[in-house]
Scaffold this motif. Structure first.
Motif, PDB file in Angstrom:
ATOM      1  N   ALA B 281      63.792  10.256 -29.848  1.00 52.15           N
ATOM      2  CA  ALA B 281      63.695   9.217 -29.199  1.00 52.15           C
ATOM      3  C   ALA B 281      62.184   8.356 -28.833  1.00 52.15           C
ATOM      4  N   ILE B 282      62.036   7.321 -29.113  1.00 51.49           N
ATOM      5  CA  ILE B 282      60.646   6.702 -28.750  1.00 51.49           C
ATOM      6  C   ILE B 282      60.643   6.261 -27.400  1.00 51.49           C
ATOM      7  N   LEU B 283      59.543   7.064 -26.725  1.00 51.56           N
ATOM      8  CA  LEU B 283      59.145   6.721 -25.541  1.00 51.56           C
ATOM      9  C   LEU B 283      58.224   5.207 -25.423  1.00 51.56           C
ATOM     10  N   ALA B 284      57.347   5.419 -26.252  1.00 52.19           N
ATOM     11  CA  ALA B 284      56.444   4.434 -26.384  1.00 52.19           C
ATOM     12  C   ALA B 284      55.840   4.324 -27.982  1.00 52.19           C
ATOM     13  N   LEU B 285      55.576   2.933 -28.437  1.00 55.54           N
ATOM     14  CA  LEU B 285      55.272   3.038 -29.550  1.00 55.54           C
ATOM     15  C   LEU B 285      54.270   1.718 -29.620  1.00 55.54           C
ATOM     16  N   ALA B 286      53.075   1.904 -29.513  1.00 53.04           N
ATOM     17  CA  ALA B 286      52.165   0.685 -29.270  1.00 53.04           C
ATOM     18  C   ALA B 286      50.693   0.529 -30.172  1.00 53.04           C
ATOM     19  N   PRO B 287      50.738  -0.647 -30.592  1.00 52.65           N
ATOM     20  CA  PRO B 287      49.242  -0.693 -31.235  1.00 52.65           C
ATOM     21  C   PRO B 287      48.154  -0.286 -30.562  1.00 52.65           C
ATOM     22  N   GLU B 288      47.257   0.447 -31.002  1.00 52.73           N
ATOM     23  CA  GLU B 288      46.075   0.864 -30.380  1.00 52.73           C
ATOM     24  C   GLU B 288      44.780   0.066 -30.920  1.00 52.73           C
TER      25      GLU B 288
END
Lengths: 274, 318
Positions: B281-288
């Protein structure tokens, strides 16, 4: 100043740099002080170095003083004074890290080398003539400007004696120039001023040692150190040119390979320090 | 014909000292008007490269052309070129002015006329008559620039010009470099300070252990830096396997409680589906938006990083 820089530009600046350094005056100071000390000491004590050529005449004529000093000076004083600058002139640039400063201007490496070679020679010539001039003046004050007894036992008039002393200094320059070339070589390849100065002096002393070793007497005429006596041919009557001619070609055999080696090393070396 | 040639063209430049390879194949081209950053950690071979460009060191292989001419063949290749490697060095027993006079004499032409203006530019006129032996590091650095300006250069090679300067000195030096560039001088500037290169340069070469790892526009490098993502999931080990299996996802690295990777946006969309399907499960997926600094370290320490990260990853996986 305008136009293209050349060997002369480097030469003038090398002399200017020499004038701004203490080391320069150490050598020239010694060259000037030694005759004065010698004359004062021999005047006070009387007597003199009777066992060397002209030694017994130092109280008769001032002309004998520079000649006696040439004999003593050849052991280590003049080689050292010559090495003091010749051994330093390239290595000091390594020490200061300034080779990169001058080699990224508009001068070819060969021009820089040429200017340094001429400056090292000039310094050696200046030291020898300064020594001779001071010795003549101090000697003349102490012992007078009197005729000189030649090595053949004949008497030479004072003016002719003066000419012969001047010529002797010139002939003495032949091995001195060769020593300067060896010093420049060591300066170029060691990159270390102290090593080059000491190395040049040791080179000179080693040759003298070889000359007195039993069984090696045959090499003596071809040693650089022996050529320091060539001027004595001038003080025979008639003048014996043979040792002077030999000094010229023997010294060339030392000076030219040393200079070519130093030149090529200077041209090809990587300037990585500084 | 000389004017058409690039200010600096380096091809396959190699320098070996015995077994030690100081420079292992550098290629770069500096265009007129560039402020070119030559960036790398200390010991990356920047100075050795610059020495070869200035003709001070002979390359083991490869070639350097400055405005089309080879500095190994003739010092004429340095016409219109000036600069220094490492700290500029002078004769300590001569005054700053005398040092400049000597350099001008060695430059020939009208270099001597530029002594006064150059001293003014670097703000050393009032100390010019003092011996260089008494100069601070910053003053010598400025005298080095003055010495370079005597040559009226079209190209300046500066090796870490701000190294060893205090913050004020660094600022002044950067202003000076920017001013020179503004006057149309092409500048090659080596540095291990990323912020400096970022501030001054339009193009960069990044070197590591003697090899180039990047050459190009700084803006492109920044664009590359923008395509990184950070990912936190409920099962990092599983997520890492999924990431590595996903086509288009590269540079996967496990950090403390998060993963990082590089990918384009459509690939990221596919990846997010794949992750959920796998059960992570994804908690966070953010462009960096990776800073240039991170990118730099990724490029210059890439291998070490991977080595350092690998054992931790294995531990967690088992």
């Amino acid at each position: 100043m305008s136009g293209s820089p050349n060997v002369g530009t480097v030469y003038r600046w090398e002399l200017r740099k020499l004038r701004a350094q203490k080391r320069t005056y150490l050598g020239l100071g010694a060259a000037a002080a030694v005759p004065v000390i010698f004359v004062v000491a021999t005047s006070l004590r009387g007597g003199g170095p009777n066992d060397v050529a002209f030694g017994r005449y130092i109280h008769d004529t001032g002309l004998a003083i520079p000649l006696v000093l040439l004999l003593f000076g050849s052991i280590w004083m003049f080689p050292l004074i010559t090495a003091l600058v010749a051994g330093d002139i390239v290595a000091a640039e390594d020490g200061n890290g300034t080779l990169k400063t001058i080699l990224t201007r508009s001068l070819e490496r060969g021009q820089v080398f040429g200017g340094k070679l001429l400056a090292a020679w000039t310094y050696a010539v200046a030291a020898i003539f300064l020594n001779g001039a001071v010795a003549l003046v101090a000697g003349t004050i102490a012992s007078g400007f009197n005729p000189l007894v030649s090595l053949s036992g004949t008497t030479v008039s004072a003016p002719r004696g003066l000419l012969l002393v001047a010529l002797s200094l010139l002939v003495y320059l032949i091995p001195i120039i060769a020593i300067a070339c060896v010093g420049l070589l060591l300066s170029t390849i060691t990159h270390n001023s102290a090593a080059a100065v000491v190395g040049t002096l040791i080179f000179s002393l080693m040759l003298q040692l070889i000359g007195i070793l039993p069984g090696l007497g045959a090499t003596r005429p071809y040693l650089l150190s022996t050529q320091f006596d060539a001027w004595q041919g001038l003080l025979r009557q008639p003048i014996d040119w043979q040792p002077i001619v030999r000094a010229a070609w023997v010294c060339t055999l030392y000076a030219v390979p040393a200079t070519v080696w130093a030149y090529l090393a200077f041209l090809r070396r990587d300037v990585a320090g500084g | 014909m000389q004017n058409d040639a690039a200010p600096v063209e380096v091809r396959g430049l190699v320098k070996r000292y015995g077994d030690l390879v100081a420079v292992a194949g550098v290629d770069l081209t500096v265009e007129p008007g560039d402020v070119y950053g030559y960036l790398g950690p200390n010991g990356a071979g920047k100075t050795t490269s610059l020495r070869m460009m200035l003709g001070l060191i002979r390359p083991t292989a490869g070639q350097v052309r400055l405005f089309g001419r080879d500095p190994q063949v003739t010092v004429h290749a340095l016409e219109g070129v000036a600069g220094f490697v490492e700290a500029p060095r002078f004769y300590p027993y001569l005054s700053g002015l005398e040092n400049l006079r000597m350099m001008a004499a060695f430059d020939g032409a009208d270099a001597a006329e530029r002594i006064g203006p150059s001293l003014d530019i670097v703000d050393l006129a009032d100390r010019a008559r003092d011996r260089v032996g008494g100069y601070s590091h910053g003053m010598r650095q400025r005298l080095g620039i003055a010495g370079a300006l005597l040559r009226n250069p079209r190209l300046m090679l500066l090796d870490e010009p701000t190294t060893g300067l205090d913050p004020g000195g660094m600022r002044d030096m950067r202003l000076l470099v920017r001013r020179l560039a503004g006057e149309g001088i092409t500048v090659v500037l080596s540095s291990h300070l990323l912020s400096e290169v970022e501030e001054l340069c339009n193009r960069v070469a990044i070197v590591r252990s003697g090899s180039m790892v990047y050459e190009g526009h700084l803006s492109e490098l920044r664009r590359t830096a923008g395509s990184g993502y950070r990912l936190r999931t409920t099962d990092d080990a599983l997520a890492e396997r999924v990431c590595r299996a996903q086509p288009g996802v590269t540079n996967v690295r496990a950090g403390d409680s998060e993963l990082r990777f590089t990918a384009d946006e459509p690939v990221v969309a596919q990846l997010s589906v794949a992750l959920v399907e796998s059960g992570a499960a994804i908690l966070a997926l953010a462009p960096e938006h990776a800073t240039l600094e991170e990118l730099f370290f990724r490029l210059t320490e890439g291998d070490e990083n991977r080595d350092r990260v690998a054992p931790a990853t294995l531990e967690r996986a088992s």
